[in-house]
Design a protein around this motif. Structure first.
Motif, PDB file in Angstrom:
ATOM      1  N   LYS A   1       3.550   3.888   2.590  1.00 48.17           N
ATOM      2  CA  LYS A   1       3.502   2.436   2.369  1.00 48.17           C
ATOM      3  C   LYS A   1       2.307   2.091   1.466  1.00 48.17           C
ATOM      4  N   LYS A   2       1.173   2.697   1.734  1.00 45.99           N
ATOM      5  CA  LYS A   2      -0.009   2.463   0.912  1.00 45.99           C
ATOM      6  C   LYS A   2       0.216   2.945  -0.519  1.00 45.99           C
ATOM      7  N   ARG A   3       0.881   4.078  -0.649  1.00 43.37           N
ATOM      8  CA  ARG A   3       1.175   4.632  -1.973  1.00 43.37           C
ATOM      9  C   ARG A   3       2.079   3.691  -2.764  1.00 43.37           C
TER      10      ARG A   3
ATOM     11  N   SER B   1       2.423   0.499  -2.269  1.00 42.47           N
ATOM     12  CA  SER B   1       1.664  -0.726  -2.545  1.00 42.47           C
ATOM     13  C   SER B   1       0.781  -0.549  -3.772  1.00 42.47           C
ATOM     14  N   ASN B   2       0.096   0.593  -3.855  1.00 41.05           N
ATOM     15  CA  ASN B   2      -0.773   0.857  -5.005  1.00 41.05           C
ATOM     16  C   ASN B   2       0.032   0.925  -6.301  1.00 41.05           C
TER      17      ASN B   2
END
Length: 346
Positions: A118-120, A122-123
């Motif tokens: 999810k963070k990947r 988002s980035n």
């Protein structure tokens, strides 16, 4: 081995043994924590399922809800569009305008989006506020999205009946679709390679071994099917076969219409069948999960979400040993049941 059980979720949730989980995560690179097996049948899901198990099991079911359920790659998307179109009086304009992902929240998809992924995502999408909003929408817990949706709600799930609310069948309608597991495995193999939330990097032969050993998402396959097959006479459950849709789509449309209390003319059925024909379906952006490709969840350049739509295509992937192994595996699992795939009866 960690175990979880509480009053709000009656089934045991067991962590997959760490060494085995590490081995699996070498091949399924989208998962970073591990896996669990749920209940007496050991349904195999990502570790994050622990967070949503009780929410899903206890979600409020409305009498107007329509669930489309299946083991993945069994014709789910095809069936979703068929069901939605019949239930919505063949509203082609709305179908074209609103992607299937928005018309049908995917109940448990959030448990497959690991926080690292999810963070990947988002980035990678940080330069677009619209994409970040879309990402939040597609990765939000399905129960939260559904709680805010007006009726009638359409719900997609790959969970077996035993992990869904126990009031489901007595309250709402469920359309379940099944498909030959050899074709399922080939199609799901391709999806696992193209969906970064799974990120499978092995070959098909290894994937098949994970699949038949119940070490892959939503397995065991036959227990999943049998749960719905045993309820096939319930007035609120319609059991379909992918092979039936492929062989005689007009008849399948008729069965869905009858199940939903709708009357369609021969001309309307013919028009809907044209809309659902595999060539038109493959080119229909509304059903092809373009939003996942746009967000980078589905890898660009890989197979389309809707692939060949071919029954029996597994023969291009199985060598003789694998074909014989599959025959034995299927026979063993069907020995004590009257469940048969349509083409196996000929």
């Amino acid at each position: 081995m960690d175990q979880l059980r509480n009053n709000n979720f009656p089934l045991e949730i067991r962590d997959v043994e760490p060494k085995l989980a590490e081995h699996l995560m070498m091949y399924f690179t989208g998962e970073h924590t591990g896996f669990v097996q749920v209940g007496p049948k050991g349904y195999f899901l990502p570790n994050k399922y622990k967070q949503e198990a009780s929410n899903i099991y206890n979600m409020e079911i409305r009498p107007t809800d329509i669930f489309v359920a299946s083991y993945p790659r069994s014709g789910t998307t095809w069936t979703q569009e068929l069901v939605w179109m019949v239930a919505n009086d063949l509203d082609y304009a709305k179908s074209d305008a609103i992607p299937l992902t928005e018309r049908y929240p995917f109940l448990e998809f959030s448990v497959f989006v690991h926080p690292v992924m999810k963070k990947r995502f988002s980035n990678e999408n940080s330069d677009s506020e619209r994409k970040l909003e879309l990402l939040e929408l597609v990765t939000a817990p399905g129960t939260e999205l559904l709680a805010e949706m007006p009726s009638p709600r359409f719900v997609k799930t790959h969970l077996p009946l035993s992990l869904l609310p126990p009031t489901l069948l007595d309250t709402a309608k469920v359309v379940y679709v099944a498909r030959d597991p050899r074709d399922v495995a080939v199609s799901f193999y391709h999806l696992n390679k193209s969906m970064r939330t799974q990120g499978y990097i092995g070959d098909f032969k290894m994937y098949w071994e994970f699949f038949i050993k119940d070490l892959h998402h939503w397995t065991p396959f036959f227990d999943h099917l049998k749960e719905s097959w045993e309820k096939r006479h319930h007035p609120n459950l319609l059991f379909l076969f992918y092979e039936e849709l492929s062989k005689d789509l007009p008849a399948a449309v008729g069965r869905v219409a009858k199940f939903l209390g709708k009357e369609l003319s021969e001309k309307q059925i013919a028009q809907l069948c044209d809309h659902l024909s595999i060539d038109n379906f493959k080119n229909n952006k509304s059903v092809n999960y373009d939003v996942m490709r746009e967000l980078g969840v589905l890898i660009s350049g890989k197979d389309a979400f809707v692939r060949k739509g071919k029954a029996g295509g597994w023969r291009d992937y199985f060598d003789e040993d694998m074909a014989q192994q599959a025959e034995r595996w299927m026979a063993d699992n069907l020995r004590d049941t009257d469940f048969r795939f349509p083409h196996l009866e000929n």
